[in-house]
Enzyme design. Structure first.
Site, PDB file in Angstrom:
ATOM      1  CG  ASP A 168     101.168  -2.241  61.038  1.00 48.48           C
ATOM      2  OD1 ASP A 168     102.343  -1.870  61.236  1.00 48.48           O
ATOM      3  OD2 ASP A 168     100.586  -2.075  59.958  1.00 48.48           O
TER       4      ASP A 168
ATOM      5  CB  CYS B  82     123.169 -12.565  98.827  1.00 47.97           C
ATOM      6  SG  CYS B  82     124.963 -12.403  98.736  1.00 47.97           S
TER       7      CYS B  82
ATOM      8  CB  CYS C 231     133.898  -8.878  46.585  1.00 51.11           C
ATOM      9  SG  CYS C 231     133.822  -7.183  47.221  1.00 51.11           S
TER      10      CYS C 231
ATOM     11  CG  ASP D 258      98.566   3.014  62.353  1.00 54.47           C
ATOM     12  OD1 ASP D 258      98.528   4.014  61.644  1.00 54.47           O
ATOM     13  OD2 ASP D 258      98.326   1.853  61.947  1.00 54.47           O
TER      14      ASP D 258
ATOM     15  CB  CYS E  34     134.397  -7.167  51.434  1.00 54.14           C
ATOM     16  SG  CYS E  34     132.895  -6.794  50.533  1.00 54.14           S
TER      17      CYS E  34
ATOM     18  CG  ASP F 274     102.490   2.089  62.027  1.00 57.84           C
ATOM     19  OD1 ASP F 274     102.317   3.070  61.306  1.00 57.84           O
ATOM     20  OD2 ASP F 274     101.584   1.277  62.308  1.00 57.84           O
TER      21      ASP F 274
ATOM     22  CB  CYS G  87     126.222 -14.165  94.503  1.00 56.46           C
ATOM     23  SG  CYS G  87     126.333 -14.776  96.188  1.00 56.46           S
TER      24      CYS G  87
END
Length: 798
Positions: free
Chosen positions: A688, A79, A13, A496, A16, A692, A82
């Protein structure tokens, strides 16, 4: 950079726009600020302001600048030094927020501000550092690039070998078999032999060995030498000295007229051999990703009207119906609409047993249909499939920088210049002690050739690449490579309970009506209220009710405590003791005996009056006890964190062998529990990945337990593709093995240079009269990189 544009997120808006403009204008030095809501862009004159200050101000205001990520294939890196140069060049671009190079994968992953930096800017920055880059996906595939690199190095090595072998035999054959030297001198003459060696050696340097000079010398001129520069300077020194001895011998003291053409030719040949073996081994390190990519089939059978037609997999869209014949791979994610079969998911889960699939069951792209015929509806295609997400996840993990890599990066950035300085000091020291220019040259060239930052640069990324690839084969996915190091350091593994240690499929074992309610009536109200919940306990209650039930008129889930609903105009409250007490519902003490038996007890109240007490039981997963025992044997403490009652939790914990129980905690309480455990050392939390989330984010390493179709891949640093807790054990063991492998590689890489550079400089010469040959130095250097790569490849059997 003065006038710039930024793409901004979160603009919705005019307010913002004003707040974003004020945030930018508040940065000292920024002027001519304008934010456009339609294009969602900010234009400004930076002046003396720092771009980072502007982006921080926008983020703080809630309107972050939009960032993009891109992956580039970098060519010409030889190497570890680099890697540092490429990263420094790209990070030097204003607007680049992150740049990481994987030497093992040959890739650059960049995060940058949209519209401030472009892909062309990044490619130009890489080019300015002396390397070439193309955006990944615009050229050959990774497998094609590796095959082309291996083929090119093999061809170069064979050409160099064919040219260098006669040079080696002519010059060194007399040391092996003295009469051969006299035969050469008598037949060709020494000068003619040297001229012939000059021709062949020149061919080696100009043809198969030209990359050392076309890359190494320009970088040396820029003051940024790499491994190619060491080889170029060392071989050119030996070659140039030999040319003078051959064509202008009067410029050298009479006792110093010797040639080292064989050293220059054999050095190039041996280093090409080392790079060929290294490239071949590096290709094997990426096999896990290649196998994952190849899992999805290229052809499918799509239903068009009443018939099935064969088409490209890329033509599949969400909603299409596909036919799966016996033995074919599943092309996209979706669900079975018809048929029954067993599907082999081992390539994604690591589980050998095929899984029975029937109507409604989920199918994952890349898995293999068994003996039955299936029809499926496509739900996720292309880049949205679980398989595509896994490939992206593993690729991102493989270019991650571990904290242990920081020391290596600092050392390798300065390693080559320091070695070149040490070679000059070696040359001057030998000349100062009057040992002769020939010996001085041999020692200096040996120092240049034997110094190998390649092994140091490969030590960490090779182990990460192989380790994360092996994890993918076992159904353990590391979303971030640095999770390997943190997981190897954990002292506590917290679990858990429901769905992690237990099956997550509780059954209603007890239901007692209270407060004058009939059992059937109370169960009908409770089941009706629980219809809207996805919680395992809710499903157990609904499954236990027989017959029709009314629909809930309203439903509200109370996080971590229960549910509230309205059924037939009556207020139904279901949940924990804490919830009932908070709502003023009077309880009795009948729950104790049920909780002591390991059952989870809940209450139901109707219109504020206690109506029922019920208990559910959830069995431990088959491998939970063995997993906890194995973690203990590794010296780790185990903890269970759950919202269940203390008595029920303690029963399950004792059954599993868990050390400590933290029970009756809300989701945010799990976060506090993790922080308290962290006072004793690093903590990994296994959950899970959805309920959690606070604990997963607070833990040092979050391990999400999924089923393969779960969006847990986005919510933790390590994702287990099955619900088996022993996969968490696999993750910890693999992390420890990878870190042990990295430490082995780093030890040998550093020890190699620490021990052999002084030997190459002539440390043993005063004691033994022995001076390291540049050819042996080249062989040792090549072997050091091959050793590191081969050691990392042992993880494929972990």
């Amino acid at each position: 950079m003065s006038k710039i544009e930024l793409s901004i997120e979160g603009l919705s808006c005019a307010g913002c726009v004003r707040r974003a403009e004020e945030a930018i204008a508040g940065v000292e030095g920024a002027s001519e600020v304008s934010v456009n809501l339609a294009t969602r862009r900010a234009s400004l004159d930076l002046g003396d302001a720092g771009l980072e200050d502007v982006t921080q101000a926008l983020t703080k205001a809630g309107y972050p600048a939009r960032v993009e990520s891109a992956v580039f294939v970098v060519e010409g890196m030889s190497c570890a030094s680099c890697v540092g140069r490429v990263e420094a060049a790209v990070r030097g671009l204003e607007g680049v927020t992150e740049a990481n190079v994987s030497f093992a994968a040959g890739e650059l992953r960049v995060t940058y501000l949209e519209r401030v930096v472009s892909e062309a800017d990044i490619i130009a920055a890489v080019k300015s550092a002396g390397y070439a880059a193309v955006q990944k996906g615009t050229g050959p595939s990774a497998a094609e690039r590796r095959a082309e690199e291996v083929h090119g190095l093999k061809r170069s090595f064979l050409i160099a070998l064919a040219l260098a072998l006669p040079v080696f035999l002519l010059e060194m054959g007399g040391h092996i078999y003295p009469p051969f030297h006299h035969w050469v001198a008598g037949t060709f003459g020494q000068v003619n032999s040297w001229i012939f060696q000059f021709v062949l050696t020149s061919a080696v340097l100009i043809w198969p060995g030209r990359k050392f000079y076309t890359v190494g010398l320009p970088l040396l001129m820029k003051g940024a030498p790499d491994m190619n520069s060491l080889v170029a300077v060392g071989t050119l020194a030996a070659y140039s000295y030999s040319v003078v001895a051959t064509f202008a011998p009067g410029l050298l003291p009479s006792g110093a007229r010797a040639v080292y053409f064989e050293a220059a030719a054999v050095i190039v040949t041996l280093i090409l051999l080392g790079r060929y073996l290294e490239a071949r081994a590096k290709g094997r390190a990426g096999e896990a990703i290649a196998k994952l990519v190849e899992l999805a089939p290229t052809r499918v059978e799509i239903k068009r009207g009443d018939a099935f037609e064969e088409a490209d997999a890329s033509d599949v869209r969400a909603g299409d119906v596909l036919r799966l014949r016996p033995g074919v791979r599943v092309p996209v994610d979706g669900a079975v609409t018809r048929g029954e079969s067993h599907v082999d998911e081992s390539m994604l889960t690591g589980e050998p047993m095929a899984v029975r699939k029937s109507e409604g069951d989920a199918l994952i792209a890349g898995t293999v249909n068994g003996a039955g015929a299936l029809e499926m509806m496509a739900e996720k295609v292309g880049a949205d499939t679980v398989l595509a997400g896994i490939v992206r996840t593993v690729e991102e993990a493989q270019v991650a920088k571990l904290p242990i890599q920081a020391l290596v990066d600092r050392v390798t950035m300065w390693f080559v210049p320091v070695v070149m300085g040490f070679a000059v000091l070696t040359l001057l020291a030998w000349l100062a002690f009057g040992a002769g220019i020939a010996n001085a040259l041999v020692a200096a060239v040996s120092v240049l050739i034997i110094a190998c930052p390649c092994a140091m640069g490969l030590a960490t990324p090779m182990s990460i690449m192989v380790g994360t690839g092996r994890g993918a084969e076992l159904g353990v996915f590391f979303r971030k490579g640095d999770a390997l190091q943190r997981l190897s350091d954990v002292r506590t593994v917290a679990f858990d309970k429901t769905g992690t240690l237990t099956e997550g499929k509780p059954k209603l074992t007890d239901f007692e009506a209270l407060g004058g309610f009939e059992k059937a009536e109370a169960l009908r109200f409770v089941a009706a209220a629980e219809q809207g919940s996805e919680h395992p306990v809710a499903r157990a209650i609904v499954a236990a009710h027989e017959g029709a039930m009314p629909a809930a008129e309203s439903f509200e889930a109370i996080a971590g405590q229960g549910v509230a609903a309205q059924v037939e105009g009556r207020e139904v409250l279901i949940g924990t003791v804490r919830l009932m007490r908070e709502q003023g519902v009077a309880l009795d003490g009948r729950a104790s005996a049920l909780e002591a038996a390991g059952k989870s007890v809940s209450y139901a109240a109707i219109d504020g009056q206690i109506a029922a007490l019920f208990a559910v039981s959830d069995a431990l997963k088959p491998d939970a006890v063995a997993t906890v025992k194995a973690l203990h044997e590794m010296g780790l403490k185990t903890v269970m964190i759950t919202g269940d009652s203390a008595a029920a939790a303690r029963f399950i914990a004792d059954e599993a062998g868990i050390d400590e129980v933290i029970a009756e905690v809300m989701p945010e309480g799990k976060l506090d529990a993790i922080r308290k455990l962290q006072e004793q050392g690093p903590v990994a939390f296994v959950g899970d990945g959805i309920n959690d989330a606070p604990a997963l984010s607070a833990a040092d390493v979050g391990i999400a337990v999924g089923t393969g179709t779960d969006v847990a891949i986005e919510s933790a640093e390590v994702v287990l593709m099955t619900g088996a807790p022993d996969k968490a054990l696999v993750a910890v063991r693999l992390a420890r093995k990878v870190m042990r492998n990295i430490r082995q590689n780093l030890f040998w890489a550093f020890a190699y240079n620490a021990a052999l550079i002084p030997v190459a400089a002539g440390l043993l010469y005063p004691l033994t009269g022995w001076l390291l040959s540049p050819m042996l130095a080249a062989g040792a250097m090549a072997l050091s990189s091959v050793f590191v790569v081969s050691n990392a490849l042992r993880l494929k059997r972990a």
